[in-house]
Design a protein around this motif. Structure first.
Motif, PDB file in Angstrom:
ATOM      1  N   ARG A   1      45.432  46.089  33.662  1.00 23.38           N
ATOM      2  CA  ARG A   1      44.441  45.261  34.343  1.00 23.38           C
ATOM      3  C   ARG A   1      43.045  45.853  34.189  1.00 23.38           C
ATOM      4  O   ARG A   1      42.065  45.113  34.023  1.00 23.38           O
ATOM      5  N   ARG A   2      42.937  47.167  34.235  1.00 23.80           N
ATOM      6  CA  ARG A   2      41.631  47.828  34.138  1.00 23.80           C
ATOM      7  C   ARG A   2      40.884  47.384  32.886  1.00 23.80           C
ATOM      8  O   ARG A   2      39.691  47.059  32.941  1.00 23.80           O
ATOM      9  N   GLU A   3      41.579  47.366  31.772  1.00 22.26           N
ATOM     10  CA  GLU A   3      40.920  47.032  30.505  1.00 22.26           C
ATOM     11  C   GLU A   3      40.700  45.531  30.353  1.00 22.26           C
ATOM     12  O   GLU A   3      39.637  45.088  29.915  1.00 22.26           O
ATOM     13  N   LEU A   4      41.710  44.739  30.698  1.00 22.14           N
ATOM     14  CA  LEU A   4      41.583  43.293  30.522  1.00 22.14           C
ATOM     15  C   LEU A   4      40.557  42.681  31.470  1.00 22.14           C
ATOM     16  O   LEU A   4      39.809  41.770  31.088  1.00 22.14           O
ATOM     17  N   GLU A   5      40.513  43.174  32.694  1.00 23.73           N
ATOM     18  CA  GLU A   5      39.565  42.601  33.643  1.00 23.73           C
ATOM     19  C   GLU A   5      38.131  42.938  33.250  1.00 23.73           C
ATOM     20  O   GLU A   5      37.224  42.107  33.401  1.00 23.73           O
ATOM     21  N   ALA A   6      37.906  44.152  32.739  1.00 24.98           N
ATOM     22  CA  ALA A   6      36.566  44.514  32.276  1.00 24.98           C
ATOM     23  C   ALA A   6      36.133  43.585  31.140  1.00 24.98           C
ATOM     24  O   ALA A   6      34.974  43.146  31.078  1.00 24.98           O
ATOM     25  N   LEU A   7      37.055  43.285  30.229  1.00 20.88           N
ATOM     26  CA  LEU A   7      36.755  42.335  29.162  1.00 20.88           C
ATOM     27  C   LEU A   7      36.481  40.951  29.731  1.00 20.88           C
ATOM     28  O   LEU A   7      35.526  40.267  29.327  1.00 20.88           O
ATOM     29  N   SER A   8      37.308  40.519  30.671  1.00 20.93           N
ATOM     30  CA  SER A   8      37.180  39.180  31.244  1.00 20.93           C
ATOM     31  C   SER A   8      35.817  38.963  31.882  1.00 20.93           C
ATOM     32  O   SER A   8      35.171  37.932  31.669  1.00 20.93           O
ATOM     33  N   VAL A   9      35.348  39.927  32.659  1.00 20.45           N
ATOM     34  CA  VAL A   9      34.070  39.726  33.354  1.00 20.45           C
ATOM     35  C   VAL A   9      32.895  39.821  32.389  1.00 20.45           C
ATOM     36  O   VAL A   9      31.854  39.165  32.590  1.00 20.45           O
ATOM     37  N   ARG A  10      33.027  40.619  31.339  1.00 19.30           N
ATOM     38  CA  ARG A  10      31.971  40.644  30.322  1.00 19.30           C
ATOM     39  C   ARG A  10      31.860  39.277  29.627  1.00 19.30           C
ATOM     40  O   ARG A  10      30.760  38.782  29.380  1.00 19.30           O
ATOM     41  N   LEU A  11      33.003  38.685  29.325  1.00 17.38           N
ATOM     42  CA  LEU A  11      32.989  37.354  28.736  1.00 17.38           C
ATOM     43  C   LEU A  11      32.382  36.337  29.695  1.00 17.38           C
ATOM     44  O   LEU A  11      31.634  35.442  29.286  1.00 17.38           O
TER      45      LEU A  11
ATOM     46  N   THR B   1      41.979  35.491  45.853  1.00 19.96           N
ATOM     47  CA  THR B   1      42.642  34.670  44.840  1.00 19.96           C
ATOM     48  C   THR B   1      41.644  33.721  44.191  1.00 19.96           C
ATOM     49  O   THR B   1      41.633  33.556  42.956  1.00 19.96           O
ATOM     50  N   GLU B   2      40.781  33.115  44.987  1.00 20.89           N
ATOM     51  CA  GLU B   2      39.773  32.210  44.435  1.00 20.89           C
ATOM     52  C   GLU B   2      38.780  32.966  43.559  1.00 20.89           C
ATOM     53  O   GLU B   2      38.368  32.481  42.494  1.00 20.89           O
ATOM     54  N   VAL B   3      38.384  34.163  43.983  1.00 24.89           N
ATOM     55  CA  VAL B   3      37.492  34.989  43.160  1.00 24.89           C
ATOM     56  C   VAL B   3      38.132  35.276  41.809  1.00 24.89           C
ATOM     57  O   VAL B   3      37.494  35.144  40.754  1.00 24.89           O
ATOM     58  N   HIS B   4      39.392  35.681  41.831  1.00 18.00           N
ATOM     59  CA  HIS B   4      40.092  35.956  40.578  1.00 18.00           C
ATOM     60  C   HIS B   4      40.115  34.721  39.683  1.00 18.00           C
ATOM     61  O   HIS B   4      39.869  34.802  38.476  1.00 18.00           O
ATOM     62  N   HIS B   5      40.407  33.567  40.274  1.00 14.42           N
ATOM     63  CA  HIS B   5      40.501  32.339  39.490  1.00 14.42           C
ATOM     64  C   HIS B   5      39.170  31.991  38.832  1.00 14.42           C
ATOM     65  O   HIS B   5      39.120  31.657  37.642  1.00 14.42           O
ATOM     66  N   VAL B   6      38.077  32.064  39.598  1.00 16.76           N
ATOM     67  CA  VAL B   6      36.789  31.654  39.030  1.00 16.76           C
ATOM     68  C   VAL B   6      36.315  32.640  37.978  1.00 16.76           C
ATOM     69  O   VAL B   6      35.750  32.246  36.947  1.00 16.76           O
ATOM     70  N   LEU B   7      36.552  33.921  38.168  1.00 16.48           N
ATOM     71  CA  LEU B   7      36.117  34.907  37.179  1.00 16.48           C
ATOM     72  C   LEU B   7      36.883  34.746  35.874  1.00 16.48           C
ATOM     73  O   LEU B   7      36.301  34.762  34.789  1.00 16.48           O
ATOM     74  N   VAL B   8      38.197  34.585  35.988  1.00 15.90           N
ATOM     75  CA  VAL B   8      38.996  34.454  34.776  1.00 15.90           C
ATOM     76  C   VAL B   8      38.699  33.139  34.071  1.00 15.90           C
ATOM     77  O   VAL B   8      38.558  33.094  32.840  1.00 15.90           O
ATOM     78  N   ALA B   9      38.579  32.060  34.840  1.00 17.59           N
ATOM     79  CA  ALA B   9      38.259  30.770  34.231  1.00 17.59           C
ATOM     80  C   ALA B   9      36.916  30.816  33.512  1.00 17.59           C
ATOM     81  O   ALA B   9      36.731  30.168  32.474  1.00 17.59           O
ATOM     82  N   SER B  10      35.986  31.607  34.049  1.00 19.90           N
ATOM     83  CA  SER B  10      34.648  31.690  33.467  1.00 19.90           C
ATOM     84  C   SER B  10      34.619  32.453  32.152  1.00 19.90           C
ATOM     85  O   SER B  10      33.603  32.417  31.441  1.00 19.90           O
ATOM     86  N   SER B  11      35.699  33.134  31.820  1.00 24.81           N
ATOM     87  CA  SER B  11      35.770  33.776  30.504  1.00 24.81           C
ATOM     88  C   SER B  11      35.948  32.742  29.401  1.00 24.81           C
ATOM     89  O   SER B  11      35.666  33.017  28.227  1.00 24.81           O
TER      90      SER B  11
ATOM     91  N   ASP C   1      45.823  33.650  30.690  1.00 20.02           N
ATOM     92  CA  ASP C   1      47.274  33.806  30.763  1.00 20.02           C
ATOM     93  C   ASP C   1      47.674  35.249  31.030  1.00 20.02           C
ATOM     94  O   ASP C   1      48.641  35.522  31.754  1.00 20.02           O
ATOM     95  N   ALA C   2      46.941  36.193  30.440  1.00 22.32           N
ATOM     96  CA  ALA C   2      47.276  37.608  30.609  1.00 22.32           C
ATOM     97  C   ALA C   2      46.890  38.134  31.985  1.00 22.32           C
ATOM     98  O   ALA C   2      47.593  38.968  32.571  1.00 22.32           O
ATOM     99  N   MET C   3      45.773  37.647  32.537  1.00 22.22           N
ATOM    100  CA  MET C   3      45.280  38.174  33.800  1.00 22.22           C
ATOM    101  C   MET C   3      46.029  37.643  35.014  1.00 22.22           C
ATOM    102  O   MET C   3      46.161  38.343  36.022  1.00 22.22           O
ATOM    103  N   ALA C   4      46.527  36.405  34.948  1.00 26.61           N
ATOM    104  CA  ALA C   4      47.154  35.797  36.131  1.00 26.61           C
ATOM    105  C   ALA C   4      48.274  36.649  36.721  1.00 26.61           C
ATOM    106  O   ALA C   4      48.288  36.903  37.932  1.00 26.61           O
ATOM    107  N   PRO C   5      49.239  37.125  35.924  1.00 27.67           N
ATOM    108  CA  PRO C   5      50.290  37.934  36.531  1.00 27.67           C
ATOM    109  C   PRO C   5      49.801  39.285  37.026  1.00 27.67           C
ATOM    110  O   PRO C   5      50.280  39.784  38.053  1.00 27.67           O
ATOM    111  N   LEU C   6      48.835  39.884  36.336  1.00 26.47           N
ATOM    112  CA  LEU C   6      48.338  41.186  36.757  1.00 26.47           C
ATOM    113  C   LEU C   6      47.664  41.101  38.117  1.00 26.47           C
ATOM    114  O   LEU C   6      47.880  41.952  38.995  1.00 26.47           O
TER     115      LEU C   6
END
Length: 223
Positions: A82-92, A127-137, A144-149
Motif C-alpha cells: 500500500r505504501r508504494e501504490l498509494e504514493a503513486l495514486s496520489v501523485r497521479l 472510505t469516501e476519502v479513499h474512493h475519491v483519491l483513487v478515482a482521481s488517479s 483495482d489494486a488499491m481497493a483491497p489494500l
C-alpha cells in the motif's frame, strides 16, 4: 471492477465486515447477506467472489462464507505494498483530478477538520476519502489494486483501535493532509503525506502487540 448492484453489494458487505457486524471467524450464508443488503443472489455472489479475491472472505462451498480473523503479519505485508501504490495514486491524482473531484476533496477536508466523529462516521468518511483519491488517479488498474489494500487496512484498524479519540484525530489530520496536497497540485507533498499515513498505520499495527489484541475499546463519540 464491479458495477451497479454488484458494486453496491460489495460496499455493503465490506462495511459489515469492517465494522464487525459480521464477526471475525464466523460463517454466513448467501441468504443472510442477501437479507442484510436487500440485494439479489447474483450481485451478492459477484460481490463475494471479488471479496474473496481481495482476501476479505473465504468461500467454502456447501458450508458458507467465512470472515477470517485479522492478522498482524498479513497487515504489515499489505502495508508494504500500500505504501508504494498509494504514493503513486496520489501523485497521479495531482495531475488528473477533475474540478468536480477537487471540489469533493475540499468538502472532505472541511469534514475531517471538524473532528466531530463517531467511530463509524469516521470510517465512512475515510472510505469516501479513499474512493475519491483513487478515482482521481483515473487509472483503473490502480483502482483495482488499491481497493483491497485500503479495505483490509480499515478492517484491521477498526478491529484493534482502543483510544478512539486520539486515533481518529490523528487519522483525520493525516488524511486531510493528503487531500490538501492533491488539491494544491503538489505531487511531492501528496506522496510525502501518503507515506506519513502509512508510517502511522505501521506504528499503529505494531502497537497492537503491546496493547493486546482485544483490549477494552474507548468508543465514545468524538467532538
Amino acid at each position: 471492477m464491479l458495477q451497479g448492484k454488484a458494486a453496491q453489494a460489495y460496499d455493503q458487505i465490506e462495511r459489515l465486515i469492517v465494522l464487525e457486524e459480521i464477526a471475525p471467524g464466523s460463517l454466513v450464508s448467501e441468504a443472510v447477506l442477501m437479507e442484510r443488503t436487500g440485494l439479489g443472489r447474483t450481485p451478492v455472489r459477484e460481490a463475494l467472489q471479488q471479496l474473496a479475491r481481495n482476501r476479505m472472505v473465504e468461500i467454502h462451498p456447501n458450508k458458507g462464507v467465512l470472515v477470517p480473523p485479522t492478522s498482524l503479519e498479513a497487515q504489515l505485508r499489505m502495508l508494504e505494498l500500500r505504501r508504494e501504490l498509494e504514493a503513486l495514486s496520489v501523485r497521479l491524482a495531482c495531475d488528473r483530478a477533475t474540478a468536480a473531484e477537487r471540489d469533493r476533496m475540499r468538502t472532505m477536508i472541511d469534514l475531517l477538520d471538524t473532528g466531530d466523529f463517531t467511530l463509524r462516521s469516521y470510517l465512512d468518511s475515510v472510505t469516501e476519502v479513499h474512493h475519491v483519491l483513487v478515482a482521481s488517479s483515473h487509472n483503473e488498474y490502480v483502482e483495482d489494486a488499491m481497493a483491497p489494500l485500503q479495505g483490509l487496512s480499515r478492517r484491521f484498524w477498526h478491529a484493534h483501535v482502543r483510544d478512539v479519540d486520539a486515533e481518529v484525530h490523528r487519522g483525520a489530520r493525516l488524511h486531510a493532509a493528503i487531500l490538501r496536497a492533491v488539491v494544491d497540485d503538489d505531487p511531492d507533498a501528496s506522496s510525502a503525506a501518503s507515506r506519513a499515513l502509512n508510517d502511522y498505520l505501521v506504528e499503529f499495527s505494531l502497537a497492537t502487540i503491546r496493547s493486546g489484541s482485544r483490549a477494552t475499546r474507548v468508543s465514545a463519540p468524538i467532538s
